[in-house]
Design an enzyme around this catalytic site. Structure first.
Site, PDB file in Angstrom:
ATOM      1  N   GLU A 272     -12.817 -55.732  10.658  1.00  0.00           N
ATOM      2  CA  GLU A 272     -12.427 -54.343  10.381  1.00  0.00           C
ATOM      3  C   GLU A 272     -11.687 -53.741  11.571  1.00  0.00           C
ATOM      4  O   GLU A 272     -12.054 -54.039  12.709  1.00  0.00           O
ATOM      5  CB  GLU A 272     -13.679 -53.508  10.075  1.00  0.00           C
ATOM      6  CG  GLU A 272     -14.356 -53.979   8.811  1.00  0.00           C
ATOM      7  CD  GLU A 272     -15.674 -53.262   8.535  1.00  0.00           C
ATOM      8  OE1 GLU A 272     -15.986 -52.281   9.230  1.00  0.00           O
ATOM      9  OE2 GLU A 272     -16.383 -53.693   7.640  1.00  0.00           O
TER      10      GLU A 272
ATOM     11  N   ARG B 205     -22.209 -56.423   5.648  1.00  0.00           N
ATOM     12  CA  ARG B 205     -21.281 -56.671   6.746  1.00  0.00           C
ATOM     13  C   ARG B 205     -20.308 -57.754   6.280  1.00  0.00           C
ATOM     14  O   ARG B 205     -20.703 -58.676   5.550  1.00  0.00           O
ATOM     15  CB  ARG B 205     -22.020 -57.171   7.998  1.00  0.00           C
ATOM     16  CG  ARG B 205     -22.793 -56.117   8.737  1.00  0.00           C
ATOM     17  CD  ARG B 205     -21.865 -55.136   9.472  1.00  0.00           C
ATOM     18  NE  ARG B 205     -22.625 -54.139  10.223  1.00  0.00           N
ATOM     19  CZ  ARG B 205     -22.958 -52.925   9.766  1.00  0.00           C
ATOM     20  NH1 ARG B 205     -22.599 -52.555   8.552  1.00  0.00           N
ATOM     21  NH2 ARG B 205     -23.615 -52.079  10.534  1.00  0.00           N
TER      22      ARG B 205
ATOM     23  N   HIS C 299     -15.091 -49.192   4.587  1.00  0.00           N
ATOM     24  CA  HIS C 299     -16.433 -49.051   5.187  1.00  0.00           C
ATOM     25  C   HIS C 299     -16.910 -47.588   5.131  1.00  0.00           C
ATOM     26  O   HIS C 299     -17.089 -46.949   6.172  1.00  0.00           O
ATOM     27  CB  HIS C 299     -16.428 -49.568   6.633  1.00  0.00           C
ATOM     28  CG  HIS C 299     -17.820 -49.880   7.147  1.00  0.00           C
ATOM     29  ND1 HIS C 299     -18.080 -50.892   8.059  1.00  0.00           N
ATOM     30  CD2 HIS C 299     -19.021 -49.318   6.882  1.00  0.00           C
ATOM     31  CE1 HIS C 299     -19.368 -50.918   8.332  1.00  0.00           C
ATOM     32  NE2 HIS C 299     -19.958 -49.967   7.631  1.00  0.00           N
TER      33      HIS C 299
HETATM   34  P1  NAP Z   1     -33.424 -53.551   5.905  1.00  0.00           P
HETATM   35  O1  NAP Z   1     -34.309 -52.476   5.367  1.00  0.00           O
HETATM   36  O2  NAP Z   1     -33.756 -54.171   7.213  1.00  0.00           O
HETATM   37  O3  NAP Z   1     -33.332 -54.695   4.774  1.00  0.00           O
HETATM   38  C1  NAP Z   1     -32.744 -55.908   5.013  1.00  0.00           C
HETATM   39  C2  NAP Z   1     -33.058 -56.845   3.843  1.00  0.00           C
HETATM   40  O4  NAP Z   1     -32.355 -58.084   4.057  1.00  0.00           O
HETATM   41  C3  NAP Z   1     -34.520 -57.191   3.703  1.00  0.00           C
HETATM   42  O5  NAP Z   1     -34.864 -57.254   2.343  1.00  0.00           O
HETATM   43  C4  NAP Z   1     -34.635 -58.567   4.345  1.00  0.00           C
HETATM   44  O6  NAP Z   1     -35.724 -59.277   3.771  1.00  0.00           O
HETATM   45  C5  NAP Z   1     -33.291 -59.176   3.948  1.00  0.00           C
HETATM   46  N1  NAP Z   1     -32.828 -60.249   4.838  1.00  0.00           N
HETATM   47  C6  NAP Z   1     -32.716 -60.204   6.192  1.00  0.00           C
HETATM   48  N2  NAP Z   1     -32.274 -61.385   6.656  1.00  0.00           N
HETATM   49  C7  NAP Z   1     -32.090 -62.184   5.582  1.00  0.00           C
HETATM   50  C8  NAP Z   1     -31.653 -63.525   5.406  1.00  0.00           C
HETATM   51  N3  NAP Z   1     -31.319 -64.279   6.470  1.00  0.00           N
HETATM   52  N4  NAP Z   1     -31.584 -64.027   4.165  1.00  0.00           N
HETATM   53  C9  NAP Z   1     -31.940 -63.272   3.089  1.00  0.00           C
HETATM   54  N5  NAP Z   1     -32.367 -61.998   3.185  1.00  0.00           N
HETATM   55  C10 NAP Z   1     -32.440 -61.458   4.421  1.00  0.00           C
HETATM   56  O7  NAP Z   1     -31.929 -53.035   6.052  1.00  0.00           O
HETATM   57  P2  NAP Z   1     -31.230 -51.801   5.302  1.00  0.00           P
HETATM   58  O8  NAP Z   1     -31.591 -50.531   5.983  1.00  0.00           O
HETATM   59  O9  NAP Z   1     -31.485 -51.945   3.844  1.00  0.00           O
HETATM   60  O10 NAP Z   1     -29.680 -52.126   5.645  1.00  0.00           O
HETATM   61  C11 NAP Z   1     -29.107 -53.332   5.272  1.00  0.00           C
HETATM   62  C12 NAP Z   1     -27.744 -53.506   5.910  1.00  0.00           C
HETATM   63  O11 NAP Z   1     -26.777 -52.730   5.210  1.00  0.00           O
HETATM   64  C13 NAP Z   1     -27.592 -52.999   7.346  1.00  0.00           C
HETATM   65  O12 NAP Z   1     -28.109 -53.921   8.289  1.00  0.00           O
HETATM   66  C14 NAP Z   1     -26.107 -52.819   7.479  1.00  0.00           C
HETATM   67  O13 NAP Z   1     -25.498 -53.992   7.954  1.00  0.00           O
HETATM   68  C15 NAP Z   1     -25.643 -52.546   6.048  1.00  0.00           C
HETATM   69  N6  NAP Z   1     -25.164 -51.158   5.891  1.00  0.00           N
HETATM   70  C16 NAP Z   1     -23.874 -50.949   5.524  1.00  0.00           C
HETATM   71  C17 NAP Z   1     -23.421 -49.652   5.353  1.00  0.00           C
HETATM   72  C18 NAP Z   1     -22.018 -49.366   4.934  1.00  0.00           C
HETATM   73  O14 NAP Z   1     -21.529 -48.286   5.226  1.00  0.00           O
HETATM   74  N7  NAP Z   1     -21.348 -50.268   4.252  1.00  0.00           N
HETATM   75  C19 NAP Z   1     -24.277 -48.571   5.585  1.00  0.00           C
HETATM   76  C20 NAP Z   1     -25.569 -48.844   5.951  1.00  0.00           C
HETATM   77  C21 NAP Z   1     -26.017 -50.137   6.105  1.00  0.00           C
HETATM   78  P3  NAP Z   1     -36.437 -60.492   4.554  1.00  0.00           P
HETATM   79  O15 NAP Z   1     -36.687 -60.024   5.954  1.00  0.00           O
HETATM   80  O16 NAP Z   1     -37.664 -60.755   3.754  1.00  0.00           O
HETATM   81  O17 NAP Z   1     -35.489 -61.652   4.499  1.00  0.00           O
HETATM   82  C1  8YV Z   2     -21.853 -47.097   9.874  1.00  0.00           C
HETATM   83  C2  8YV Z   2     -23.181 -48.715   8.704  1.00  0.00           C
HETATM   84  O1  8YV Z   2     -22.793 -46.679  10.779  1.00  0.00           O
HETATM   85  O2  8YV Z   2     -25.306 -47.815   9.176  1.00  0.00           O
HETATM   86  C3  8YV Z   2     -24.596 -48.821   9.134  1.00  0.00           C
HETATM   87  O3  8YV Z   2     -25.022 -49.954   9.423  1.00  0.00           O
HETATM   88  O4  8YV Z   2     -22.531 -49.689   8.484  1.00  0.00           O
HETATM   89  C4  8YV Z   2     -22.539 -47.398   8.549  1.00  0.00           C
HETATM   90  O5  8YV Z   2     -23.422 -46.393   8.201  1.00  0.00           O
HETATM   91  C5  8YV Z   2     -20.828 -46.082   9.761  1.00  0.00           C
HETATM   92  O6  8YV Z   2     -19.782 -46.648   9.066  1.00  0.00           O
HETATM   93  C6  8YV Z   2     -20.327 -45.574  11.092  1.00  0.00           C
HETATM   94  O7  8YV Z   2     -19.686 -46.570  11.806  1.00  0.00           O
END
Ligand code: NAP
Ligand code: 8YV
Length: 315
Positions: free
Chosen positions: A259, A230, A277
């Site tokens: 964004e 993010r 994104h």
């Molecule tokens: P997840 O499985 O919940 O993993 C989150 C990771 O972050 C865990 O390893 C957690 O470990 C760590 N974490 C959480 N808070 C932290 C902190 N304060 N300091 C350091 N580490 C921390 O989540 P995910 O499914 O992998 O997704 C991660 C993120 O990617 C989403 O929340 C979303 O914002 C982003 N995302 C972006 C896109 C895109 O299109 N760009 C798409 C999908 C997701 P600990 O709990 O041990 O700290």
């Molecule tokens: C968005 C994402 O959902 O899953 C997330 O957290 O950031 C993306 O997969 C997607 O860009 C639709 O808004």
């Protein structure tokens, strides 16, 4: 007792999945903000939300019969989960179905940034190749990668990096016992030790500006930042300053603080790759996410509970 009438949902705005609207319309009455009429708010039982559109206490307060907020996306930092819980409202998200897709994009962005692929593409299109060869780029060879966050998506990225033959380290709050990667509890120390930082933590207050001026300074003049998490996780002002002064080498960014606004300053740097994104943005993965939104809502209104509640609402 569960009300089995066709539930009315409020959708906070357009969502980028062509299959979602018809799938929702099959089972629910969906009201977009502009279609919500006086007197309908009392009948709304669910909200369908997406990234960047706040579902705060004020919005939830408009719908006294609200039971569930179904977020299209795994990251649910735009939903006030505390407020939802105070109101006894379930919150769901779309984990797991997008892990591999987002990991693919992350590797693509990393390689595009280090090898300057978009810049090379522009070079050819601008007809500059006959003037001379494209300048040499930095390399991923011999470099270490530090994952900031090693959850579902971070782990999928780390596994891909193993195939690229680069050492992987990571920073999380809790050390994982089930991975072969080296853990660093201090992010500045990790940044000092690696050449590339890949950010994949959730957004929200807890991680706001986790990647700050100190972390960027520690990453160093040859260092590369890739943010697919993010925009809020990186201090954008500090990032611009670090790029301007050459304190870091390059950045690849899929997400931004405001964004779809991308700071002009970021776009002015030749060593920055910007994406709108698109981490999960393929037909198949967006359809899988949309299906999970529909499954959560159908299960909930059938009285069977949510399929993928956010951790705060699970159990
Ligand atoms: P997840 O499985 O919940 O993993 C989150 C990771 O972050 C865990 O390893 C957690 O470990 C760590 N974490 C959480 N808070 C932290 C902190 N304060 N300091 C350091 N580490 C921390 O989540 P995910 O499914 O992998 O997704 C991660 C993120 O990617 C989403 O929340 C979303 O914002 C982003 N995302 C972006 C896109 C895109 O299109 N760009 C798409 C999908 C997701 P600990 O709990 O041990 O700290
Ligand atoms: C968005 C994402 O959902 O899953 C997330 O957290 O950031 C993306 O997969 C997607 O860009 C639709 O808004």
């Amino acid at each position: 007792m569960t009300n089995t009438a066709r539930p009315i949902l409020f959708q906070t705005g357009p969502i980028m999945d062509p299959a979602l609207a018809p799938a929702l319309a099959e089972h629910f009455t969906v009201l977009m903000p502009e279609a919500l009429e006086e007197g309908q708010a009392g009948q709304v039982r669910g909200i369908v939300s997406g990234v960047g559109r706040e579902v705060d206490d004020e919005l939830m307060a408009r719908f006294p019969a609200l039971e569930i907020v179904a977020n299209f996306g795994v990251g649910y930092d735009s939903v006030d989960v505390d407020a939802a819980q105070r109101r006894n409202v379930m919150v769901t998200h779309t984990p797991s179905v997008l892990d591999e897709e987002v990991a693919d994009l992350t590797l693509g962005l990393l390689l595009a940034t280090v090898r300057r692929i978009p810049q090379a593409d522009r070079y050819v299109r601008e007809g500059r190749w006959p003037e001379g060869a494209f300048p040499l780029s930095p390399s991923l060879r011999g470099r270490k990668v530090g994952m900031v966050g090693l959850g579902r998506i971070g782990l999928a990225v780390a596994r891909r990096l193993e195939g690229f033959g680069v050492p992987v380290l990571y920073h999380t709050r809790n050390r994982r016992a089930d991975v072969p990667y080296i853990w660093r509890g201090n992010l500045v120390e990790l940044a000092r030790e690696v050449d590339v930082l890949v950010v994949l933590v959730p957004g929200g207050a807890q991680t706001r500006h986790l990647v700050n001026a100190d972390v960027l300074e520690a990453l160093g003049p040859q260092g590369l930042l890739v943010n697919v998490a993010r925009g809020s996780v990186v201090d954008e002002v500090a990032l611009v300053e670090a790029l301007r002064s050459g304190r870091i080498g390059a950045a690849g960014l899929d997400v931004f603080a405001q964004e779809p606004h991308v700071p002009e300053a970021l776009m002015s740097f030749e060593n920055v790759v910007v994406l709108p994104h698109v981490g999960s943005g393929t037909f198949t993965t967006r359809a899988a996410m949309g299906q999970l939104v529909v499954d959560n809502l159908r299960n909930w209104f059938a009285g069977r509970g949510a399929v993928t509640p956010v951790p705060e609402c699970a159990g």
